[in-house]
Design an enzyme around this catalytic site. Structure first.
Site, PDB file in Angstrom:
ATOM      1  N   ASN A 174     -16.240   7.506   7.377  1.00  0.00           N
ATOM      2  CA  ASN A 174     -16.403   7.409   8.836  1.00  0.00           C
ATOM      3  C   ASN A 174     -15.461   8.365   9.570  1.00  0.00           C
ATOM      4  O   ASN A 174     -15.398   8.352  10.798  1.00  0.00           O
ATOM      5  CB  ASN A 174     -16.188   5.971   9.326  1.00  0.00           C
ATOM      6  N   TYR A 176      -2.505  -5.887   3.402  1.00  0.00           N
ATOM      7  CA  TYR A 176      -3.043  -4.762   2.613  1.00  0.00           C
ATOM      8  C   TYR A 176      -3.002  -5.088   1.120  1.00  0.00           C
ATOM      9  O   TYR A 176      -3.998  -4.970   0.409  1.00  0.00           O
ATOM     10  CB  TYR A 176      -2.204  -3.524   2.927  1.00  0.00           C
TER      11      TYR A 176
HETATM   12  C1  UD1 Z   1       3.991   3.276  -0.569  1.00  0.00           C
HETATM   13  C2  UD1 Z   1       2.617   3.422   0.023  1.00  0.00           C
HETATM   14  C3  UD1 Z   1       1.988   2.101   0.262  1.00  0.00           C
HETATM   15  C4  UD1 Z   1       1.965   1.338  -1.016  1.00  0.00           C
HETATM   16  C5  UD1 Z   1       3.385   1.224  -1.557  1.00  0.00           C
HETATM   17  C6  UD1 Z   1       3.330   0.504  -2.866  1.00  0.00           C
HETATM   18  C7  UD1 Z   1       2.531   5.486   1.271  1.00  0.00           C
HETATM   19  C8  UD1 Z   1       2.533   6.104   2.606  1.00  0.00           C
HETATM   20  N1  UD1 Z   1       2.712   4.165   1.264  1.00  0.00           N
HETATM   21  O1  UD1 Z   1       4.879   2.673   0.351  1.00  0.00           O
HETATM   22  O2  UD1 Z   1       0.661   2.293   0.713  1.00  0.00           O
HETATM   23  O3  UD1 Z   1       1.482   0.076  -0.788  1.00  0.00           O
HETATM   24  O4  UD1 Z   1       3.898   2.515  -1.731  1.00  0.00           O
HETATM   25  O5  UD1 Z   1       4.461   0.668  -3.611  1.00  0.00           O
HETATM   26  O6  UD1 Z   1       2.348   6.137   0.259  1.00  0.00           O
HETATM   27  N2  UD1 Z   1      11.532   6.830   3.895  1.00  0.00           N
HETATM   28  C9  UD1 Z   1      12.602   7.418   4.542  1.00  0.00           C
HETATM   29  N3  UD1 Z   1      12.344   8.156   5.678  1.00  0.00           N
HETATM   30  C10 UD1 Z   1      11.074   8.288   6.209  1.00  0.00           C
HETATM   31  C11 UD1 Z   1       9.995   7.672   5.555  1.00  0.00           C
HETATM   32  C12 UD1 Z   1      10.251   6.933   4.395  1.00  0.00           C
HETATM   33  O7  UD1 Z   1      13.745   7.304   4.094  1.00  0.00           O
HETATM   34  O8  UD1 Z   1      10.928   8.967   7.236  1.00  0.00           O
HETATM   35  C13 UD1 Z   1      11.792   6.067   2.667  1.00  0.00           C
HETATM   36  C14 UD1 Z   1      11.358   4.619   2.824  1.00  0.00           C
HETATM   37  O9  UD1 Z   1      12.372   3.861   3.361  1.00  0.00           O
HETATM   38  C15 UD1 Z   1      11.055   4.252   1.361  1.00  0.00           C
HETATM   39  C16 UD1 Z   1      10.618   5.568   0.726  1.00  0.00           C
HETATM   40  O10 UD1 Z   1      11.017   6.589   1.614  1.00  0.00           O
HETATM   41  O11 UD1 Z   1      12.230   3.793   0.730  1.00  0.00           O
HETATM   42  C17 UD1 Z   1       9.127   5.656   0.498  1.00  0.00           C
HETATM   43  O12 UD1 Z   1       8.456   5.356   1.707  1.00  0.00           O
HETATM   44  P1  UD1 Z   1       6.868   5.572   1.907  1.00  0.00           P
HETATM   45  O13 UD1 Z   1       6.511   6.950   1.559  1.00  0.00           O
HETATM   46  O14 UD1 Z   1       6.532   5.056   3.261  1.00  0.00           O
HETATM   47  O15 UD1 Z   1       6.204   4.696   0.766  1.00  0.00           O
HETATM   48  P2  UD1 Z   1       6.370   3.149   0.347  1.00  0.00           P
HETATM   49  O16 UD1 Z   1       7.071   2.358   1.372  1.00  0.00           O
HETATM   50  O17 UD1 Z   1       6.944   3.174  -1.030  1.00  0.00           O
END
Ligand code: UD1
Length: 332
Positions: free
Chosen positions: A36, A153
């Site tokens: 979509n 989710y």
């Molecule tokens: C990811 C998945 C999610 C899944 C989960 C399962 C993504 C976007 N999300 O979440 O769908 O359910 O794995 O394990 O792939 N961080 C920072 N700075 C930022 C963004 C993130 O420090 O600006 C850190 C976060 O605090 C975290 C890590 O990076 O510790 C990974 O974050 P993110 O990429 O959002 O993935 P998950 O939370 O692991």
């Protein structure tokens, strides 16, 4: 002429879905995409748009699908296998709107499964997530680790896994569900606040903006490159490997966010500053998978090391920025 199998990829304009389309098209199959375009982009599919083995239908899995399926079959023949990616993909969005998440991720998937059942689809692939695991599960997580989703989710992903088992038992449906760890690579959208950390950090590094690290940066993740994931999906979808199994897909390599940040800044030659902020609510501390089941059932050996994957993703980010600038320039 030999028979060309016809595959439906739902969510095929999205990040992992479009890479799976690339693999299936490169392997010579006929591919239909149902999407979509809510979070996917036609640009992800532009190389295939005019290809005779490719067909795109704009439709929503939360709506009425009969006519969409009819158009797909009229164009490309019986759907033999389905890779089902179409979903609401953001954990925080599911927390804000659990009902919407159920509608897309549970009811939408049930529609796909009903179609598969009534039309004798040979195999269904389902994109599950490591979000189904208990936050406190000891690492590395295996498929036997305790399931206890902490978001709508994750609950919906786990519920679909139960549906798949139920359809297999009652109707003889064949499926494989892969529980993805942190997938990254080209076409991952950095624009929203819930985007994957790698897409956000590369975007900041390239533009020289500050990078925000939540917590102390010593939390870990298992980052798997999107083409490795797409190859695994295509392998299992087109064969009997992983039949009726649920398998973690990662690399087995645990990386801290600090290590990741250093590598990104180094590769990009970036002078972005780092800001440390309090932990993000709901964040888990450590995440990495065991590899035994993926190796045993799928012979899965990820090929792209993190540094190489980051290098390729960085090249894409730069190219995408140039293209966007050219597009807005020509629109002005
Ligand atoms: C990811 C998945 C999610 C899944 C989960 C399962 C993504 C976007 N999300 O979440 O769908 O359910 O794995 O394990 O792939 N961080 C920072 N700075 C930022 C963004 C993130 O420090 O600006 C850190 C976060 O605090 C975290 C890590 O990076 O510790 C990974 O974050 P993110 O990429 O959002 O993935 P998950 O939370 O692991």
């Amino acid at each position: 002429m030999s028979h060309v199998p016809h595959i439906l990829v739902t969510g095929g304009a999205g990040f992992i879905g479009s890479h799976t389309v690339d693999v299936l098209m490169n392997r010579g199959y006929a591919v239909s995409v149902l999407d979509n375009l809510s979070t996917g982009y036609m640009t992800n599919l532009e190389r295939w748009e005019k290809h005779p083995r490719f067909h795109f239908v704009n439709a929503d899995i939360t709506g009425e699908l009969t006519s969409a399926f009819a158009r797909i079959v009229a164009h490309s023949g019986r759907i033999e296998r389905i890779a089902h990616f179409a979903a609401q993909t953001a954990v925080p969005v599911s927390m804000d709107d659990p009902v919407g998440d159920i509608q897309a991720n549970l009811c939408g998937t049930a529609r796909i499964l009903e179609y598969a059942r009534h039309n004798k689809v040979t195999k269904v692939f389902f994109a599950s997530s490591s979000a189904i695991y208990d936050d406190d599960a000891p690492v590395p997580v295996s498929e036997e680790s305790r399931a206890r989703p902490m978001s709508p989710y994750g609950i919906d992903k786990l519920a679909v896994e139960f549906y798949l088992d139920y359809y297999a038992k009652l109707y003889g449906l064949t499926y494989t569900a892969l529980r993805f760890m942190n997938v990254y690579g080209p076409r991952q959208d950095p624009k929203s606040w819930y985007s994957g950390v790698i897409s956000i950090f590369l975007d900041r590094a390239v533009t020289g903006q500050p990078i925000t690290i939540f917590d102390d940066g010593e939390q870990t993740r298992d980052f798997v490159y999107v083409t490795d994931v797409a190859e695994a999906v295509a392998d299992t979808l087109m064969s009997r490997s992983g039949d009726n199994a649920i398998i973690n897909i990662g690399t087995g390599v645990e990386v801290t966010i600090n290590q990741l940040t250093r590598t990104i800044l180094d590769l990009a030659g970036s002078a972005s500053t780092l800001r440390y902020e309090p932990p993000r609510p709901g964040d888990i501390r450590r995440s990495v998978t065991t590899m035994e089941k993926a190796v045993e059932l799928l012979n899965f050996h990820p090929r792209v090391a993190l540094r190489d994957g980051l290098h390729a993703t960085l090249a894409w980010v730069r190219q995408d920025k140039t293209r966007s600038a050219a597009r807005s320039g020509s629109a002005a």
